[in-house]
Scaffold this motif. Structure first.
Motif, PDB file in Angstrom:
ATOM      1  N   ALA A   1       1.291  -1.254   0.005  1.00 13.40           N
ATOM      2  CA  ALA A   1      -0.207   0.053   0.308  1.00 13.40           C
ATOM      3  C   ALA A   1       0.924   1.426   0.125  1.00 13.40           C
ATOM      4  CB  ALA A   1      -1.281   0.351   0.803  1.00 13.40           C
ATOM      5  N   HIS A   2       2.122   1.367   0.723  1.00 12.88           N
ATOM      6  CA  HIS A   2       2.734   2.572   0.954  1.00 12.88           C
ATOM      7  C   HIS A   2       3.346   2.542  -0.446  1.00 12.88           C
ATOM      8  CE1 HIS A   2       5.601   4.738   3.121  1.00 12.88           C
ATOM      9  NE2 HIS A   2       6.506   4.396   2.347  1.00 12.88           N
ATOM     10  N   TRP A   3       3.857   1.574  -1.212  1.00 14.91           N
ATOM     11  CA  TRP A   3       4.825   1.888  -2.298  1.00 14.91           C
ATOM     12  C   TRP A   3       3.613   2.152  -3.766  1.00 14.91           C
ATOM     13  CZ3 TRP A   3       4.121  -3.168  -6.429  1.00 14.91           C
ATOM     14  CH2 TRP A   3       4.748  -2.225  -7.403  1.00 14.91           C
ATOM     15  N   LEU A   4       2.326   2.025  -3.502  1.00 15.43           N
ATOM     16  CA  LEU A   4       1.429   2.301  -4.011  1.00 15.43           C
ATOM     17  C   LEU A   4       0.695   3.679  -4.856  1.00 15.43           C
ATOM     18  CD1 LEU A   4      -0.493  -1.088  -4.982  1.00 15.43           C
ATOM     19  CD2 LEU A   4       0.928   0.039  -6.267  1.00 15.43           C
ATOM     20  N   ASP A   5       0.858   4.330  -2.305  1.00 14.55           N
ATOM     21  CA  ASP A   5       0.257   5.084  -2.770  1.00 14.55           C
ATOM     22  C   ASP A   5       1.472   6.915  -3.354  1.00 14.55           C
ATOM     23  OD1 ASP A   5      -1.347   4.992  -1.060  1.00 14.55           O
ATOM     24  OD2 ASP A   5      -0.917   4.890   0.779  1.00 14.55           O
ATOM     25  N   ALA A   6       2.486   5.744  -2.806  1.00 14.06           N
ATOM     26  CA  ALA A   6       3.679   7.593  -4.320  1.00 14.06           C
ATOM     27  C   ALA A   6       3.567   6.571  -4.925  1.00 14.06           C
ATOM     28  CB  ALA A   6       5.236   6.763  -2.662  1.00 14.06           C
ATOM     29  N   ARG A   7       3.864   5.525  -5.554  1.00 15.98           N
ATOM     30  CA  ARG A   7       4.100   5.911  -6.741  1.00 15.98           C
ATOM     31  C   ARG A   7       2.740   6.438  -7.340  1.00 15.98           C
ATOM     32  NH1 ARG A   7       7.515   2.674 -10.286  1.00 15.98           N
ATOM     33  NH2 ARG A   7       6.653   2.853 -12.829  1.00 15.98           N
ATOM     34  N   PHE A   8       1.572   6.248  -7.446  1.00 16.92           N
ATOM     35  CA  PHE A   8      -0.240   6.914  -7.537  1.00 16.92           C
ATOM     36  C   PHE A   8       0.019   8.243  -7.482  1.00 16.92           C
ATOM     37  CE2 PHE A   8       0.293   2.540  -9.341  1.00 16.92           C
ATOM     38  CZ  PHE A   8      -0.414   2.537 -10.308  1.00 16.92           C
ATOM     39  N   ALA A   9       0.963   8.907  -6.686  1.00 13.28           N
ATOM     40  CA  ALA A   9       0.439   9.892  -5.846  1.00 13.28           C
ATOM     41  C   ALA A   9      -0.011  11.039  -6.629  1.00 13.28           C
ATOM     42  CB  ALA A   9       2.216  10.734  -5.142  1.00 13.28           C
ATOM     43  N   SER A  10       0.421  11.563  -8.286  1.00 17.16           N
ATOM     44  CA  SER A  10       0.624  12.536  -8.664  1.00 17.16           C
ATOM     45  C   SER A  10      -1.434  12.239  -9.523  1.00 17.16           C
ATOM     46  CB  SER A  10       1.074  12.649  -9.367  1.00 17.16           C
ATOM     47  OG  SER A  10       1.320  11.653 -10.755  1.00 17.16           O
ATOM     48  N   ALA A  11      -1.514  10.512  -9.466  1.00 12.66           N
ATOM     49  CA  ALA A  11      -2.785  10.174 -10.650  1.00 12.66           C
ATOM     50  C   ALA A  11      -4.134  11.082  -9.574  1.00 12.66           C
ATOM     51  CB  ALA A  11      -3.230   8.763  -9.870  1.00 12.66           C
ATOM     52  N   GLU A  12      -4.748  12.048 -10.833  1.00  7.41           N
ATOM     53  CA  GLU A  12      -6.072  12.509 -11.127  1.00  7.41           C
ATOM     54  C   GLU A  12      -7.337  11.605  -9.901  1.00  7.41           C
ATOM     55  OE1 GLU A  12      -9.222  14.731 -13.845  1.00  7.41           O
ATOM     56  OE2 GLU A  12      -6.993  14.811 -14.638  1.00  7.41           O
ATOM     57  N   ARG A  13      -7.427  10.368 -10.854  1.00  9.15           N
ATOM     58  CA  ARG A  13      -8.230   9.047 -10.308  1.00  9.15           C
ATOM     59  C   ARG A  13      -7.588   7.878 -10.709  1.00  9.15           C
ATOM     60  NH1 ARG A  13     -12.534  12.572 -13.087  1.00  9.15           N
ATOM     61  NH2 ARG A  13     -13.431  12.983 -11.949  1.00  9.15           N
ATOM     62  N   LEU A  14      -7.813   7.317  -8.964  1.00  5.19           N
ATOM     63  CA  LEU A  14      -6.750   5.646  -8.834  1.00  5.19           C
ATOM     64  C   LEU A  14      -7.670   4.774  -8.981  1.00  5.19           C
ATOM     65  CD1 LEU A  14      -4.305   4.098  -9.033  1.00  5.19           C
ATOM     66  CD2 LEU A  14      -4.005   5.305  -6.369  1.00  5.19           C
ATOM     67  N   VAL A  15      -8.784   4.238  -9.413  1.00  3.92           N
ATOM     68  CA  VAL A  15      -9.670   2.320  -9.233  1.00  3.92           C
ATOM     69  C   VAL A  15      -8.313   1.757  -9.045  1.00  3.92           C
ATOM     70  CG1 VAL A  15     -11.088   1.418  -9.967  1.00  3.92           C
ATOM     71  CG2 VAL A  15     -11.293   3.685 -10.366  1.00  3.92           C
ATOM     72  N   VAL A  16      -8.144   0.794  -7.748  1.00 10.59           N
ATOM     73  CA  VAL A  16      -7.449   0.007  -7.796  1.00 10.59           C
ATOM     74  C   VAL A  16      -8.399  -1.463  -7.916  1.00 10.59           C
ATOM     75  CG1 VAL A  16      -6.707  -1.587  -6.155  1.00 10.59           C
ATOM     76  CG2 VAL A  16      -5.884   1.328  -6.649  1.00 10.59           C
TER      77      VAL A  16
END
Length: 519
Positions: free
Chosen positions: A216-231
């Motif tokens: 979770a920590h990695w994905l939060d950082a990896r997609f920090a700039s995403a306007e919308r994120l669906v997992v």
């Protein structure tokens, strides 16, 4: 009013464990969804949490992965610039290979996956190394204790270590993820399938709670700039927990069940599986929960009235099988050789079938932990290997295997909605299956495109298989009925349903955190 999102504004993340040459039904379902979303223009990433050596080269070569799907691998893409900079200040990790010397002998042989080198010290096996057959670079190294138990498993990519699993006698497993072959950047207890073991970013000396928390920590950082994120989190595993632990401010989540949520005895009286009970009670970040059958949805709502449930089913493939002759004596099974599939039931049933139809043979496609015991059982039951029962191993050509058989069989203890049901029927192969929770009854219309028999009724399973094998007219009628599955489970319906779900989740402005009553 929330504006309708455009595909290019949304990042979609899906998980798989690996992308090797043996792809089970759950992974194929995830790949199909990833391909759909990439084809619709969404920025789609496939996160691999296992130890994939490449970028999914095999699945791409097979046409199983859309070229626009980005593959992110935890061991490779998890370390950031800080981790790599700190790793450069350390010495390369020393691999525990045994040097030549008195009492050291090496035995080399070719195996299915490459070249195996077994090293013995004074007659005791101490290491087993697997080498790439072309380059002879290391792929894996197993280190054994003096008593023969496994002490550690080293995994490599291009000859460089990427992870070390330290094994303890009670079954625990502590994995160290290696950056650039030089330093451990993440250590985590990974034995539990939901990822609740302790984890730490070693180079930073920073705890991240647990293994799922590290993801979770990695994905939060990896997609920090995403306007919308669906997992999308599929199955009852670490990905579900990772979704619930993410803290991305513009996150939407979809939880997908692939199997029954029930424990033994897998009927209406059965308790909920421990892992799923926690996931149903805590739906943090989960906007929609998908199950594959109406029957399962009804049961879940009776236990957990507040679940945000939706039923979406697999698509039946458009058959592209040519030049395959149907064997009128073949009964086929395709799937994992695992306890859930109860293949011992199928073998006992086939003994009864063979007594009445001596020309019949059982074709088994798949791999798994029960393979050796099932072969032993077949021999004990008097089934001649290679003649009466044929174990073919895994296959990447499931449609061809189904198209070449008269009838398919399923003796499972429980199911979700296995892809094999619609795959077989799409090429006109009817199914005879136990009526287990939940999948078979969603597809099989008894007497129209196959037969449902009571769960665990070996005699009934055998009787129906014999009926299809002996009655050509019945077999043809069931085959025609089976092909109609391509209408009720059409790719267009599948595409529209999963697209609409993603649009609904992406349209929501922020993630939702809520809980429902425990049951």
């Amino acid at each position: 009013m929330t504006r309708t999102p455009r595909p290019g504004d949304t990042d979609v993340v899906l998980f798989v464990r690996s992308l090797g040459t043996r792809i089970a039904g759950g992974t194929r379902a995830v790949l199909a969804r990833a391909n759909l979303y990439a084809g619709l223009g969404y920025r789609t990433s496939l996160v691999v949490t296992g130890l994939l050596e490449d970028d999914g080269a095999w699945v791409r070569a097979q046409g199983l992965l859309h070229p626009d799907v980005r593959v992110l691998v935890l061991w490779r893409d998890g370390p950031d610039d800080v981790d790599r900079a700190r790793a450069r200040d350390t010495e390369p990790i020393e691999v525990p290979r045994i040097a030549a010397g008195p009492g050291v002998k090496r035995r080399r042989r070719t195996v299915e996956d490459g070249i195996q080198v077994r090293t013995l010290v004074d007659g005791t096996l101490r290491t087993i190394e697997l080498l790439d057959p072309a380059t002879e670079e290391a792929r894996q190294l197993v280190v054994l204790r003096e008593d023969g138990t496994r002490e550690s498993i080293w995994s490599f990519a291009h000859g460089s270590p990427i992870a070390v699993d330290h094994l303890v006698p009670n079954g625990g497993r502590r994995r160290e993820f290696v950056v650039d072959g030089r330093a451990v950047w993440l250590e985590a207890e990974v034995a539990g399938h939901v990822g609740a073991g302790d984890a730490r970013l070693r180079l930073r000396d920073e705890p991240v709670g647990d293994y799922a928390g590290a993801i979770a920590h990695w994905l939060d950082a990896r997609f920090a700039s995403a306007e919308r994120l669906v997992v999308f989190a599929d199955g009852e595993n670490v990905w579900q927990r990772a979704l619930r632990l993410m803290r991305h401010p513009r996150l939407g989540g979809v939880s997908v069940l692939h199997n029954s949520h029930l424990s033994a005895p897998y009927d209406a009286s059965a308790p909920t599986q421990a892992a799923w009970k926690g996931f149903f009670s805590d739906t943090t970040n989960v906007d929609v929960m998908v199950c594959l059958t109406e029957r399962q949805r009804t049961d879940l709502l009776a236990r957990y009235p507040g679940l945000p449930l939706r039923v979406l089913r697999h698509a039946a493939p458009r058959p592209k099988v040519r030049g395959v002759r149907r064997d009128p004596d073949s009964v086929v099974f395709i799937g994992r050789l695992a306890p859930q599939k109860q293949l011992d039931h199928l073998l006992h049933a086939f003994v009864l079938v063979h007594e009445r139809v001596p020309s019949a043979h059982l074709d088994v496609y798949g791999t798994g932990r029960d393979e050796a015991s099932l072969k032993e059982l077949a021999a004990e039951l008097g089934l001649e290997p290679g003649v009466d029962v044929r174990f073919h191993g895994g296959t990447a050509q499931a449609l061809h295997a189904f198209a070449g058989s008269r009838v398919a069989a399923m003796s499972s203890l429980h199911e979700g909605l296995p892809l094999t049901l619609t795959e077989a029927m799409s090429v006109g192969t009817p199914f005879v299956a136990y009526d287990c929770n939940y999948g078979p009854a969603e597809v099989i219309r008894d007497g129209e495109n196959g037969f449902l028999v009571p769960r665990d009724d070996v005699q009934a399973l055998a009787d129906r298989l014999v009926q299809v094998l002996e009655d050509d007219r019945l077999a043809r009628r069931l085959s025609r009925g089976a092909r109609r599955v391509t209408s009720s489970f059409s790719p267009r319906r599948y595409r529209d349903a999963w697209r609409d779900l993603l649009d609904d989740v992406a349209r929501r402005e922020s993630s939702r955190s809520h809980t429902v009553a425990r049951s």
